[in-house]
Scaffold this motif. Structure first.
Motif, mmCIF file in Angstrom:
data_model
loop_
_atom_site.group_PDB
_atom_site.id
_atom_site.type_symbol
_atom_site.label_atom_id
_atom_site.label_comp_id
_atom_site.label_asym_id
_atom_site.label_seq_id
_atom_site.Cartn_x
_atom_site.Cartn_y
_atom_site.Cartn_z
ATOM 1 N N VAL A 68 32.650 47.907 34.832
ATOM 2 C CA VAL A 68 34.343 47.349 35.658
ATOM 3 C C VAL A 68 33.828 47.240 37.335
ATOM 4 C CG1 VAL A 68 36.670 47.655 35.806
ATOM 5 C CG2 VAL A 68 35.165 48.081 33.968
ATOM 6 N N PRO A 69 33.723 47.396 38.197
ATOM 7 C CA PRO A 69 33.376 46.604 39.119
ATOM 8 C C PRO A 69 34.699 47.140 39.920
ATOM 9 C CG PRO A 69 33.793 43.733 38.911
ATOM 10 C CD PRO A 69 34.017 45.466 37.559
ATOM 11 N N ALA A 155 39.464 48.494 46.169
ATOM 12 C CA ALA A 155 40.017 47.205 45.506
ATOM 13 C C ALA A 155 39.403 46.379 43.916
ATOM 14 C CB ALA A 155 40.547 46.261 46.527
ATOM 15 N N GLY A 156 39.494 45.306 43.377
ATOM 16 C CA GLY A 156 38.804 45.019 42.680
ATOM 17 C C GLY A 156 39.577 45.671 40.823
ATOM 18 N N PRO A 157 39.551 45.560 40.050
ATOM 19 C CA PRO A 157 39.577 45.404 38.865
ATOM 20 C C PRO A 157 39.653 46.407 38.130
ATOM 21 C CG PRO A 157 37.560 43.193 38.318
ATOM 22 C CD PRO A 157 37.845 44.054 39.807
ATOM 23 N N ALA A 158 38.880 47.874 38.726
ATOM 24 C CA ALA A 158 38.785 48.749 38.125
ATOM 25 C C ALA A 158 39.913 50.015 39.032
ATOM 26 C CB ALA A 158 37.626 49.756 38.531
ATOM 27 N N PRO A 407 47.991 51.266 45.531
ATOM 28 C CA PRO A 407 47.096 51.497 46.388
ATOM 29 C C PRO A 407 46.367 49.884 45.937
ATOM 30 C CG PRO A 407 47.589 53.332 45.396
ATOM 31 C CD PRO A 407 48.639 52.783 44.651
ATOM 32 N N SER A 408 45.737 49.378 44.786
ATOM 33 C CA SER A 408 45.096 48.333 44.708
ATOM 34 C C SER A 408 45.024 47.161 45.285
ATOM 35 C CB SER A 408 44.664 47.931 43.086
ATOM 36 O OG SER A 408 45.998 47.791 42.194
ATOM 37 N N GLY A 424 34.564 39.193 46.257
ATOM 38 C CA GLY A 424 34.041 40.650 45.004
ATOM 39 C C GLY A 424 34.875 39.952 43.220
ATOM 40 N N ASN A 425 35.184 38.685 43.332
ATOM 41 C CA ASN A 425 35.984 38.559 42.400
ATOM 42 C C ASN A 425 35.786 36.817 41.668
ATOM 43 O OD1 ASN A 425 37.678 38.683 39.821
ATOM 44 N ND2 ASN A 425 39.358 39.259 40.889
#
Length: 710
Positions: A68-69, A155-158, A407-408, A424-425
């Motif tokens: 998971v990035p 950021a990102g899915p994680a 935060p994300s 990134g996505n």
């Protein structure tokens, strides 16, 4: 009756009470353990047949390990340009993460933005971290921090998954506590009794414990799926439904206790005989409407269907076994200090007081001017429904998923200010290796695509030699717009058209944006299929219960209008009060299932009593007596249900806040307007014709009672 026989009559209710106490003691803890078998991985709830779902399976072949990035973003502390050596320093800092627990592979090099004000890198994390994910992200943050003069963002899915887990943390205790306290306070105020509210709450808790235990076993065996949303809705649904059914039975029991010569056992037998049919019909309406969600292609809808139906069955089982046993054992003391008094033989009922007097006046207004009442209420509901098309159900942007600051979300906004919106996505394209060059070229020509390159052996997109697995390649296409935007979803549609047209490519397009696009289309298809199914289920149950065709059609139309009016008001409130620009694509369907099924509940409670009284006193008097007798209990049940669903708002997620408002407002609108004014006024105005072709339809307009053949 001999003393021994009287004692024997207590054995059955005592045995039932002991069984439920054992259920509560043994299974109650499962209400706090559903988190052990739940998942908040949204990939597990995608449409089964969608192209993006097929891509998820195809992607697995291109990964050396599942991951998971987490996207690390560095920005200058003063908002200026970063030092030239910052990229090398950031790359070196993250390299130290390789091999650490929770890290699935080597981090990518840090890349600078075109404006020189930010860097980004991707750190792959293991997908099975669970509760350890926040700790792994803290490790990433600490490793990234040594770059001088920068602020670090994740950021990102994680990062999003960690914030989602945080939003659902403690959902069992918090949500259940808020719901139970709210219900208890309302019952204490409305009924001014000490013991009855506690018995009703206890029965609801026992029902929830039983439901959670069953769901836990099924989820552990992978027969049903549970996520935080389903978990929260289950708790609210069981507490609300069990309380509603209990209130109806308790009110009828209290009424029967006042009958001349009634004792507690005779009163309960009569109360159950008169209440079982509407309660079971109401529960069947909700349970079958939820089961209809199994026709959905969205896995989260299918997950809610059987889980919710299990909850409803447990709620009605508690209301029809635990509560009667508790009421019989406590008798009139259950209503202390306002104990019902048995009337002497031949005595007239007491004049209505308090709430009963209010509903007597409302019933008199409906009886006196039914056409005026239904015309005014119908006009008001239609005016509200006119705003329903304004409700945007194309999805919730990332920056609105969380009600409070997450935060994300802030990190994703920072990423979007310095890099292409989809950085990134990416959109993920899987195609035959022989057509890789042509597919990548076709993707780059699509409006809204910033770049598109095959993934090489390192797992990163690059112009070099692509990684070929089983004759297939993966191409990552970075979109120019934010991955959760309408523009990005429109780009996905154009991208699919372009790559599908490449001869011999057999290309599939997936990724986060494609998943949103497929979810929207599937949700629209589900509404088209499931809405008629739910309406048909409700209509069949109403026809069987009311022995009529006209009245069931009328009731279904009124609850559908109530739903449309609720959506219209919600569209205005969401945009102008709560600041939402859209709703999750599943919100309208969830709102429909809950509001229509639960709205029919109150009409079932009302019209079953109206039918009972009409068979005795004629149609006109039946409406008046039925509305007067049920007005108080149904209104209090509606307030309780609205309050329990409103408790979903304590979870800071837009989806649940939106569901909470739609159901809470819709239930109050249905209880206070549709069931109290519109339905009885229409039935009063239509007279016996409303009951066609049943026995009541053959009475004269002001008719005498029909023989009771029920």
């Amino acid at each position: 009756m001999p003393r021994a026989s009287r004692r024997t009559r207590f054995l059955v209710p005592l045995a039932l009470l002991l069984v439920w106490l054992a259920v509560g003691g043994g299974l109650g803890p499962f209400a706090g353990r559903l988190g052990e078998v739940s998942t908040n991985d949204q990939a597990a709830f995608l449409p089964r047949s969608a192209e993006s779902t097929k891509v998820i399976e195809a992607q697995k072949a291109f990964r050396t390990s599942e991951s998971v990035p987490a996207i690390v973003v560095w920005t200058a502390e003063d908002g200026g340009t970063l030092d030239p050596g910052s990229a090398a320093g950031a790359t070196k800092a993250l390299a130290a993460l390789s091999g650490r627990p929770g890290i699935a592979g080597p981090p990518s090099p840090a890349l600078a933005s075109e404006d020189g004000k930010a860097l980004r890198a991707v750190v792959p994390l293991r997908p099975d971290l669970g509760d350890a994910l926040p700790d792994a992200l803290d490790e990433v943050r600490k490793a990234a921090a040594p770059v001088p003069g920068t602020t670090v963002w994740l950021a990102g899915p994680a990062a999003t998954q960690a914030d989602l887990s945080g939003a659902f943390a403690g959902i069992d205790g918090l949500l259940l506590g808020v719901a139970l306290v709210t219900v208890l306070l309302i019952l204490l105020v409305v009924y001014r009794s000490v013991l009855l509210p506690l018995m009703i709450i206890l029965g609801a808790v026992f029902a929830l414990g039983l439901a959670c235990a069953i769901v836990y076993v099924l989820a552990d065996a992978d027969l049903v799926r549970v996520d935080g949303q389903v978990q929260g809705i289950l708790s609210i649904l069981v507490i609300g439904a069990a309380t509603d059914y209990a209130l109806l039975l308790a009110a009828r029991y209290r009424e029967e206790l006042t009958a001349p010569g009634a004792d507690r056992f005779a009163a309960m037998r009569k109360a159950l005989r008169r209440s079982v049919e509407p309660i079971v019909a109401s529960a069947a309406t909700v349970a079958l409407a939820l089961i209809a969600l199994l026709a959905s292609d969205l896995s989260n809808n299918r997950a809610l269907g059987p889980v919710g139906a299990i909850g409803i069955v447990c709620a009605v089982l508690s209301a029809l076994t635990f509560l009667p046993a508790a009421l019989v054992l406590t008798g009139r003391a259950a209503y202390w200090p306002a104990r019902p008094k048995t009337l002497p033989e031949g005595a007239e009922p007491e004049a209505p007081r308090g709430g009963q007097a209010l509903w007597t006046r409302i019933a008199a207004v409906v009886d006196r001017a039914p056409r005026k009442v239904w015309a005014i209420t119908l006009a008001g509901l239609l005016a509200c429904a006119a705003f329903a098309p304004m409700l945007n159900s194309r999805g919730v942007p990332l920056d609105e998923i969380f009600v409070n600051d997450a935060p994300s979300v802030a990190a994703q906004e920072t990423l979007g200010r310095h890099f292409p919106g989809g950085a990134g996505n990416p959109a993920v394209i899987v195609a035959d290796a022989g057509a890789a060059t042509r597919v990548a070229a076709a993707a780059r020509e699509v409006e809204g695509v910033d770049s598109a390159f095959p993934v090489d052996a390192t797992g990163r997109p690059a112009p070099g030699k692509p990684l070929v697995v089983d004759g297939r390649v993966r191409i990552d296409a970075t979109l120019a717009d934010a991955a959760d935007s309408d523009a990005a979803r429109e780009t996905i549609a154009r991208l699919r058209t372009a790559v599908h047209a490449v001869p011999g490519a057999d290309a599939l397009v997936g990724g986060s944006t494609a998943q949103q696009y497929d979810t929207q289309r599937t949700a629209a298809r589900d509404r088209t299929l499931i809405v008629p199914v739910v309406l048909a289920i409700i209509l069949v149950i109403l026809v069987a219960l009311l022995r009529s065709l006209v009245l069931p059609l009328l009731l279904v139309a009124t609850v559908a209008l109530n739903f449309a009016a609720t959506l219209g008001v919600s569209a205005l409130v969401f945009e102008h009060v709560l600041g939402f620009t859209g709703t999750d694509s599943s919100v309208p369907l969830y709102g429909f299932v809950f509001l229509v099924a639960l709205g029919v509940d109150y009409n079932i409670f009302l019209m079953s009593r109206v039918r009972e009284e009409s068979l005795r006193h004629g149609v006109r008097e039946g409406v008046r007596i039925g509305l007067t007798a049920t007005g108080g209990v149904i209104t209090s049940a509606g307030v309780v249900l609205a309050a329990t669903f409103a408790a979903l708002g304590v979870i800071p997620l837009a989806f649940l806040v939106q569901i909470a408002f739609i159901v809470a407002f819709g239930v109050l609108l249905d209880t206070l307007v549709v069931r109290s004014l519109l339905v009885p006024a229409l039935v009063r105005d239509l007279g016996p014709k409303a009951w066609w072709p049943g026995a009541l339809s053959r009475l004269p307009a002001e008719g005498a009672a029909a023989p009771d053949k029920s």
